[in-house]
Design a protein around this motif. Structure first.
Motif, PDB file in Angstrom:
ATOM      1  N   ARG A  73      12.138  75.125  34.271  1.00 13.51           N
ATOM      2  CA  ARG A  73      10.922  73.893  33.761  1.00 13.51           C
ATOM      3  C   ARG A  73      10.687  72.688  34.208  1.00 13.51           C
ATOM      4  O   ARG A  73       9.306  72.022  34.568  1.00 13.51           O
ATOM      5  N   ASP A  74      11.389  71.826  34.800  1.00 14.84           N
ATOM      6  CA  ASP A  74      11.255  70.532  35.582  1.00 14.84           C
ATOM      7  C   ASP A  74      10.633  71.185  36.966  1.00 14.84           C
ATOM      8  O   ASP A  74      10.017  70.012  37.412  1.00 14.84           O
ATOM      9  N   GLU A  75      10.115  72.388  37.148  1.00 14.29           N
ATOM     10  CA  GLU A  75       9.454  72.955  38.610  1.00 14.29           C
ATOM     11  C   GLU A  75       8.135  72.914  38.295  1.00 14.29           C
ATOM     12  O   GLU A  75       7.114  73.301  38.861  1.00 14.29           O
ATOM     13  N   TYR A  76       7.577  72.361  36.691  1.00  8.85           N
ATOM     14  CA  TYR A  76       6.676  73.271  36.172  1.00  8.85           C
ATOM     15  C   TYR A  76       5.660  71.929  35.228  1.00  8.85           C
ATOM     16  O   TYR A  76       6.143  70.985  35.006  1.00  8.85           O
ATOM     17  N   VAL A  77       4.396  72.153  36.226  1.00  8.62           N
ATOM     18  CA  VAL A  77       3.288  70.665  35.399  1.00  8.62           C
ATOM     19  C   VAL A  77       3.235  71.698  34.396  1.00  8.62           C
ATOM     20  O   VAL A  77       3.372  70.552  33.635  1.00  8.62           O
ATOM     21  N   PHE A  78       2.734  72.424  33.608  1.00  3.97           N
ATOM     22  CA  PHE A  78       2.223  73.145  32.555  1.00  3.97           C
ATOM     23  C   PHE A  78       3.037  73.597  31.272  1.00  3.97           C
ATOM     24  O   PHE A  78       4.165  74.669  32.354  1.00  3.97           O
ATOM     25  N   TRP A  79       3.443  73.758  30.532  1.00  6.62           N
ATOM     26  CA  TRP A  79       4.771  73.936  29.290  1.00  6.62           C
ATOM     27  C   TRP A  79       3.752  74.910  29.034  1.00  6.62           C
ATOM     28  O   TRP A  79       4.652  77.056  29.170  1.00  6.62           O
ATOM     29  N   ASP A  80       2.581  75.663  27.809  1.00  6.53           N
ATOM     30  CA  ASP A  80       2.184  76.480  28.222  1.00  6.53           C
ATOM     31  C   ASP A  80       0.190  76.420  28.324  1.00  6.53           C
ATOM     32  O   ASP A  80       0.209  75.946  29.155  1.00  6.53           O
ATOM     33  N   ALA A  81      -0.109  77.082  27.596  1.00  7.22           N
ATOM     34  CA  ALA A  81      -1.658  77.290  28.171  1.00  7.22           C
ATOM     35  C   ALA A  81      -3.049  75.941  28.382  1.00  7.22           C
ATOM     36  O   ALA A  81      -3.300  75.965  29.160  1.00  7.22           O
ATOM     37  N   PHE A  82      -1.853  74.764  28.064  1.00  6.48           N
ATOM     38  CA  PHE A  82      -2.567  73.092  27.149  1.00  6.48           C
ATOM     39  C   PHE A  82      -1.800  72.552  27.648  1.00  6.48           C
ATOM     40  O   PHE A  82      -2.218  71.423  28.082  1.00  6.48           O
ATOM     41  N   HIS A  83      -0.581  72.597  27.582  1.00  7.32           N
ATOM     42  CA  HIS A  83      -0.169  71.657  27.074  1.00  7.32           C
ATOM     43  C   HIS A  83       0.988  71.510  28.505  1.00  7.32           C
ATOM     44  O   HIS A  83       1.472  72.158  28.497  1.00  7.32           O
ATOM     45  N   PRO A  84       1.249  70.100  28.871  1.00  7.57           N
ATOM     46  CA  PRO A  84       2.327  69.833  29.742  1.00  7.57           C
ATOM     47  C   PRO A  84       3.544  70.200  29.477  1.00  7.57           C
ATOM     48  O   PRO A  84       4.505  69.749  28.601  1.00  7.57           O
ATOM     49  N   THR A  85       4.299  70.069  30.538  1.00  8.61           N
ATOM     50  CA  THR A  85       6.418  70.429  30.114  1.00  8.61           C
ATOM     51  C   THR A  85       6.464  68.577  30.038  1.00  8.61           C
ATOM     52  O   THR A  85       5.854  67.890  29.907  1.00  8.61           O
ATOM     53  N   GLU A  86       7.494  68.497  29.541  1.00 10.18           N
ATOM     54  CA  GLU A  86       8.178  67.437  29.060  1.00 10.18           C
ATOM     55  C   GLU A  86       8.419  66.559  30.212  1.00 10.18           C
ATOM     56  O   GLU A  86       8.374  65.143  30.048  1.00 10.18           O
ATOM     57  N   LYS A  87       8.613  66.790  31.566  1.00  6.86           N
ATOM     58  CA  LYS A  87       8.874  66.335  32.625  1.00  6.86           C
ATOM     59  C   LYS A  87       7.719  65.870  32.809  1.00  6.86           C
ATOM     60  O   LYS A  87       7.676  64.047  33.284  1.00  6.86           O
ATOM     61  N   VAL A  88       6.139  66.120  32.943  1.00  7.58           N
ATOM     62  CA  VAL A  88       4.891  65.606  33.016  1.00  7.58           C
ATOM     63  C   VAL A  88       4.847  64.214  31.697  1.00  7.58           C
ATOM     64  O   VAL A  88       4.422  63.151  32.139  1.00  7.58           O
ATOM     65  N   ASN A  89       4.973  65.060  30.808  1.00  8.34           N
ATOM     66  CA  ASN A  89       5.322  63.959  30.002  1.00  8.34           C
ATOM     67  C   ASN A  89       6.096  61.908  29.832  1.00  8.34           C
ATOM     68  O   ASN A  89       4.972  61.411  29.631  1.00  8.34           O
ATOM     69  N   ILE A  90       6.812  62.790  30.809  1.00  7.09           N
ATOM     70  CA  ILE A  90       7.680  61.428  30.772  1.00  7.09           C
ATOM     71  C   ILE A  90       7.269  60.487  32.173  1.00  7.09           C
ATOM     72  O   ILE A  90       7.420  59.638  32.251  1.00  7.09           O
ATOM     73  N   ILE A  91       6.616  60.878  32.958  1.00  5.59           N
ATOM     74  CA  ILE A  91       5.751  60.664  34.220  1.00  5.59           C
ATOM     75  C   ILE A  91       4.847  59.584  33.382  1.00  5.59           C
ATOM     76  O   ILE A  91       4.251  58.437  33.903  1.00  5.59           O
ATOM     77  N   MET A  92       4.213  60.831  33.145  1.00  8.41           N
ATOM     78  CA  MET A  92       3.102  59.937  32.407  1.00  8.41           C
ATOM     79  C   MET A  92       3.317  58.394  31.431  1.00  8.41           C
ATOM     80  O   MET A  92       2.698  57.554  31.435  1.00  8.41           O
ATOM     81  N   ALA A  93       3.934  58.904  30.896  1.00  8.26           N
ATOM     82  CA  ALA A  93       4.142  57.675  29.953  1.00  8.26           C
ATOM     83  C   ALA A  93       5.089  56.809  30.435  1.00  8.26           C
ATOM     84  O   ALA A  93       4.597  55.511  30.333  1.00  8.26           O
ATOM     85  N   ARG A  94       5.444  56.679  31.149  1.00  9.84           N
ATOM     86  CA  ARG A  94       6.680  55.245  32.265  1.00  9.84           C
ATOM     87  C   ARG A  94       4.932  54.484  32.973  1.00  9.84           C
ATOM     88  O   ARG A  94       5.346  53.531  33.373  1.00  9.84           O
ATOM     89  N   LYS A  95       4.205  55.868  33.377  1.00  3.83           N
ATOM     90  CA  LYS A  95       3.403  55.276  34.133  1.00  3.83           C
ATOM     91  C   LYS A  95       2.247  54.106  33.837  1.00  3.83           C
ATOM     92  O   LYS A  95       1.718  52.785  34.584  1.00  3.83           O
ATOM     93  N   ALA A  96       2.322  54.847  32.338  1.00  2.00           N
ATOM     94  CA  ALA A  96       1.135  53.866  31.602  1.00  2.00           C
ATOM     95  C   ALA A  96       1.783  52.602  30.926  1.00  2.00           C
ATOM     96  O   ALA A  96       1.325  52.038  30.156  1.00  2.00           O
ATOM     97  N   PHE A  97       3.178  52.964  31.042  1.00  2.00           N
ATOM     98  CA  PHE A  97       3.890  51.890  30.798  1.00  2.00           C
ATOM     99  C   PHE A  97       4.214  50.296  30.979  1.00  2.00           C
ATOM    100  O   PHE A  97       3.558  49.729  30.700  1.00  2.00           O
ATOM    101  N   ASN A  98       3.786  50.444  32.276  1.00  2.00           N
ATOM    102  CA  ASN A  98       4.174  49.770  33.280  1.00  2.00           C
ATOM    103  C   ASN A  98       3.586  49.620  34.425  1.00  2.00           C
ATOM    104  O   ASN A  98       3.421  49.265  35.487  1.00  2.00           O
TER     105      ASN A  98
END
Length: 368
Positions: A322-347
């Motif tokens: 799963r950590d090699e996939y950008v998308f989890w399902d038809a519409f939503h990103p994987t946890e790994k993408v969510n975490i990357i985006m959150a950290r970049k938005a944070f700082n």
């Protein structure tokens, strides 16, 4: 004081996570709380269970959703964390409870009102039957506010609210489950710019309503490159992104930025920041291998072309890597993408979040 995100990357942790395990371990230490609470409004990208008990087709409270979340399926449309889960952790807060489940002292760190299929417009998402549109989410916040005011009193509540963060991520469904749906008349009524104008005029009213209820620090998430999600890719004759869909949402993002600047000027004490989700997504796709992704164009879980024609079914076996996939399902990103985006938005810098990042907004002392 060394703030989260300024910590150097640890061996084996590509995100520079100060707590080691970035994927939901109960052993993660909590840092000092940077804000009293985080209040969350949005759709399935950040819903964490508000649709579970609704008569709705938009639900994710079944396996394999939550396969990597401590405790299993919760209603999050992810294999694990959503973007706001990671933002809460970075702020030193516990994971924020869903409005449908929060009670008593639980609400004091914030509440998540997000609902899958919800939109800025009340009519958006009706294909899924029940959902909680943004206007109703605001009414639910008023209910929470009444509870908090009863405990703390009006003055203390107002002073505390001014220090809290309000995360708002709306608009995706107004396109995917309204404008682009053949059973909606919207596309015949408005061109792309007119529709963006309609949405953001409503959005302006709704955000101003939150301001009038005491909100001061706002985080607005823009729309991503929706023409590149597996659901849209599955409809493509070439298998490539739909530039028509990508271009359709550009006026919305432009309008939201203009609205943000206007509200920052016109609402005393308000501070709005904008997360450029489209830019973040583009960076992840263009530098996929750098981030450790090998699959950028289909879901980890789902059925049909690009695993995007039918979303993740109950007890379906998802991809193991799963950590090699950008998308989890038809519409939503994987946890790994969510975490990357959150950290970049944070700082991150102004290319991804402006006019300041979440960390800077959190420590900003606002004078009314």
């Amino acid at each position: 004081m060394m703030l989260v995100g300024m910590v150097a990357a640890q061996d084996g942790d590509p995100f520079g996570d100060p707590f080691g395990d970035p994927f939901g371990s109960t052993q993660r230490g909590r840092r000092k709380e940077m804000v009293p609470a985080l209040f969350i409004f949005g759709d399935s990208l950040i819903d964490n269970g508000n649709n579970n008990n609704l008569p709705s087709f938009a639900k994710a409270n079944y396996f394999p959703y939550g396969i990597d979340f401590n405790g299993g399926p919760t209603g999050r449309f992810s294999n694990g964390y959503t973007m706001v889960d990671e933002i809460a952790v970075l702020l030193g807060l516990p994971l924020i409870p869903a409005f449908s489940e929060a009670s008593g002292a639980q609400v004091l760190h914030g509440v998540n009102y997000a609902s899958a299929a919800a939109g800025i417009l009340d009519v958006t998402g009706r294909n899924f039957v029940s959902r909680i549109p943004f206007d109703e989410q605001i009414r639910n916040f008023q209910t929470t506010l009444d509870q908090i005011t009863a405990n703390l009193g009006a003055i203390d509540t107002a002073q505390s609210l001014a220090k809290c963060l309000f995360f708002v991520g709306m608009g995706s469904n107004d396109y995917l489950n309204n404008y682009l749906m053949p059973n909606y008349p919207t596309r015949n009524q408005y061109n792309g710019q007119q529709y963006a104008d309609l949405l953001v005029s409503q959005y302006d009213r709704q955000l101003t309503q939150l301001y009038n209820l005491g909100a001061r620090k706002f985080i607005l998430a823009g729309l991503g490159r929706m023409g590149c999600i597996p659901s849209i890719l599955a409809q493509s004759s070439t298998g490539g992104c739909s530039e028509e869909v990508n271009e359709l949402v550009l006026p919305f993002n432009a309008n939201v930025k203009a609205m943000m600047n206007r509200l920052n000027t016109n609402l005393p004490g308000a501070r709005f920041i904008y997360i450029d989700i489209a830019n973040l997504f583009e960076d992840i796709i263009n530098n996929a291998r750098t981030y450790g992704f090998s699959v950028v164009d289909r879901g980890c879980c789902g059925i049909g072309r690009n695993r995007g024609q039918v979303t993740c079914l109950p007890f379906q076996t998802p991809c193991p890597n799963r950590d090699e996939y950008v998308f989890w399902d038809a519409f939503h990103p994987t946890e790994k993408v969510n975490i990357i985006m959150a950290r970049k938005a944070f700082n991150g810098d102004a290319s991804v979040v402006s006019p300041m990042n979440i960390e800077q907004l959190a420590i900003l002392d606002i004078k009314n």
